[in-house]
Design an enzyme around this catalytic site. Sequence first.
Site, PDB file in Angstrom:
ATOM      1  N   ASP A   1      -9.815  -4.366  -4.942  1.00 15.46           N
ATOM      2  CA  ASP A   1      -9.230  -3.418  -3.995  1.00 15.46           C
ATOM      3  C   ASP A   1      -9.959  -2.079  -4.116  1.00 15.46           C
ATOM      4  O   ASP A   1      -9.870  -1.407  -5.150  1.00 15.46           O
ATOM      5  CB  ASP A   1      -7.742  -3.252  -4.314  1.00 15.46           C
ATOM      6  CG  ASP A   1      -6.974  -2.490  -3.248  1.00 15.46           C
ATOM      7  OD1 ASP A   1      -7.608  -1.793  -2.444  1.00 15.46           O
ATOM      8  OD2 ASP A   1      -5.728  -2.605  -3.242  1.00 15.46           O
TER       9      ASP A   1
ATOM     10  N   SER B   1       0.837  -1.193   0.000  1.00 23.19           N
ATOM     11  CA  SER B   1       0.000   0.000   0.000  1.00 23.19           C
ATOM     12  C   SER B   1       0.875   1.248   0.000  1.00 23.19           C
ATOM     13  O   SER B   1       1.633   1.472  -0.941  1.00 23.19           O
ATOM     14  CB  SER B   1      -0.962  -0.045   1.191  1.00 23.19           C
ATOM     15  OG  SER B   1      -1.948   0.964   1.098  1.00 23.19           O
TER      16      SER B   1
ATOM     17  N   HIS C   1      -7.865  -5.138  -0.541  1.00 22.89           N
ATOM     18  CA  HIS C   1      -6.601  -4.449  -0.308  1.00 22.89           C
ATOM     19  C   HIS C   1      -5.558  -5.319   0.392  1.00 22.89           C
ATOM     20  O   HIS C   1      -4.371  -5.005   0.366  1.00 22.89           O
ATOM     21  CB  HIS C   1      -6.853  -3.165   0.490  1.00 22.89           C
ATOM     22  CG  HIS C   1      -5.677  -2.240   0.505  1.00 22.89           C
ATOM     23  ND1 HIS C   1      -5.047  -1.820  -0.648  1.00 22.89           N
ATOM     24  CD2 HIS C   1      -5.005  -1.659   1.537  1.00 22.89           C
ATOM     25  CE1 HIS C   1      -4.033  -1.022  -0.329  1.00 22.89           C
ATOM     26  NE2 HIS C   1      -3.981  -0.906   0.980  1.00 22.89           N
TER      27      HIS C   1
END
Length: 337
Positions: A272, A186, A301
Amino acid sequence: MPQTDLTLAECLALRPQLAEPTGLDAFWARTLREARAHAGAPRFTPVDTGLTRVTTYDVTVPGFAGEPVRGWLHLPTGVSGPLGCVVEFLGYGRGRGLPNEQVLWANAGYAHFIMDTRGQGWSAAPGDTPDTAALSGTVPGFLTRGVESPQEHYYRRVFTDAVRFVEAAREHPAVDPDRIVVTGHSQGGGIALAVAALTPGLAGVMPDAPFLCDIRRGATIAGAPPYTELAEYLSLHRDRAEQVFATLAHVDAAVLASRATAPALFSIAMMDDVCPPSTCFAAYHRYGGPKDLRVYEFNGHESGGAHHRREQLTWVRELLAGPHPDARTTPSAFRLA
């Protein structure tokens, strides 16, 4: 968790035309030159974690403006160096945590540096890295900090910290400076891409579900924070959109990715809603070096999770043992995982 973005076929065909700010390379060259001009050497203090197979050090590195950036260094106990090294950057809102938490890479036989992200650690912990700049945005979070100016933006400081952290790893006697891989999930994936663009000579980069890629599109379609911070900010400041995105173009990892040349292993999840897959594919398609990709069709995610860690362990082992097969045979590879 339904798909809310482009289909996989559309993402594979995507070739976004992202505008690059005038003077982008000079902006980053000046930023890093100024950071390196500050005196100070990295410090490594042994930490007793209770683990017998991993030796851990509390790390302090001079980062942006010479400000101290904290982290951990894990080394496999009893293994002589210099070692291949994994430098890891963390997800949004995550500090470096406790010294015994993340020891996978040391257990696999590598040196493992973990960088604390300024301002994102536990507020009560004495070992955190503070962000020394004042909160200038009117929306909670980090994405709008200093968004009025590239010079003041939060991620200018973070990316500089990260480059300096890799430089500190290169100087450590336990590390082989030619066998350093950067990684992160991320936010950490976006930082890793930026570092790969700004740091020549890396052995590899592993961005997982990377944030900070094609930021304007992310602000338009993401269903969950942090991109929604931008949408909220611009809903309040209706006249600032062009100024905001001109600033963010300087830290957009998809824009910077075209400058990276190290072999890369990406992961992207098709469901996601935090980092929509089309934004991650923007970085993947623009990436300047040889690249491999694992797509997780039915994940959000969290992306590949432990399954992808196994993929990474195999990829790094082959990469650091010699020229990576993908680098020898094809400029890019892709498979569903």
